[in-house]
Design a protein around this motif. Structure first.
Motif, PDB file in Angstrom:
ATOM      1  N   ASP A 183      -3.376   5.026   0.747  1.00  0.00           N
ATOM      2  CA  ASP A 183      -4.288   3.894   0.670  1.00  0.00           C
ATOM      3  C   ASP A 183      -4.986   3.696   2.006  1.00  0.00           C
ATOM      4  N   GLY A 206       0.821  -1.202   0.000  1.00  0.00           N
ATOM      5  CA  GLY A 206       0.000   0.000   0.000  1.00  0.00           C
ATOM      6  C   GLY A 206       0.857   1.255   0.000  1.00  0.00           C
ATOM      7  N   THR A 207       0.186   2.396  -0.034  1.00  0.00           N
ATOM      8  CA  THR A 207       0.888   3.671   0.063  1.00  0.00           C
ATOM      9  C   THR A 207       0.283   4.446   1.221  1.00  0.00           C
ATOM     10  N   GLU A 237      -6.147  -1.766   1.350  1.00  0.00           N
ATOM     11  CA  GLU A 237      -6.135  -1.456  -0.077  1.00  0.00           C
ATOM     12  C   GLU A 237      -4.730  -1.624  -0.624  1.00  0.00           C
ATOM     13  N   ARG A 238      -4.664  -2.006  -1.890  1.00  0.00           N
ATOM     14  CA  ARG A 238      -3.370  -2.145  -2.558  1.00  0.00           C
ATOM     15  C   ARG A 238      -3.361  -1.251  -3.779  1.00  0.00           C
TER      16      ARG A 238
END
Length: 134
Positions: free
Chosen positions: A121, A117-118, A125-126
């Motif tokens: 995100d 993820g970030t 979530e990916r």
């Protein structure tokens, strides 16, 4: 991506799975790591051994030090190069115990592991896979 074949000297295309593994390795942010199993799980294909094989054969052109063993041990034979990269990137490390051979630290997996993820995100979530994959 293409790779030079040692036997023929001609450019040969990477197998699709190898391309996908290397793309994930390139996505891992500096200072973070994914295990071989994490990469396979993210791709929803293969397993840790298949990812390790790809990294051993083709990983030299990507940040190979960011794809690691689940126990945080540094890649045998490449400890010093990896350690230099980890320190330059600020990857969290755990000090080696006095009984550890060579006193080489390990990656602090609890702090360094990246889930794909970030910062933007939401939980679970990916980011989207590179176009044309998954």
């Amino acid at each position: 991506m293409v790779r030079m074949s040692e036997e023929s000297g001609a450019a040969a295309e990477l197998p699709e799975y190898a391309e996908r593994v290397l793309e994930v390795a390139e996505m891992i942010p500096p200072g973070r790591v994914m295990t071989y199993g994490d990469v396979a799980e993210w791709l929803e294909e293969g397993g840790p051994r298949q990812v390790g094989r790809v990294m051993a054969l083709y990983g030299g052109a990507v940040p190979w030090w960011r794809v690691v063993r689940a126990d945080g041990a540094l890649l045998p034979g490449h400890e010093l190069r990896a350690l230099e990269a980890y320190r330059a990137e600020g990857t969290p490390l755990r000090q080696a115990g006095r009984t550890t051979q060579g006193h080489v630290p390990r990656i602090d997996m609890r702090r360094a592991r990246w889930d794909g993820g970030t910062a933007t995100d939401g939980p679970g979530e990916r980011p989207q896979a590179p176009e044309g994959h998954i």
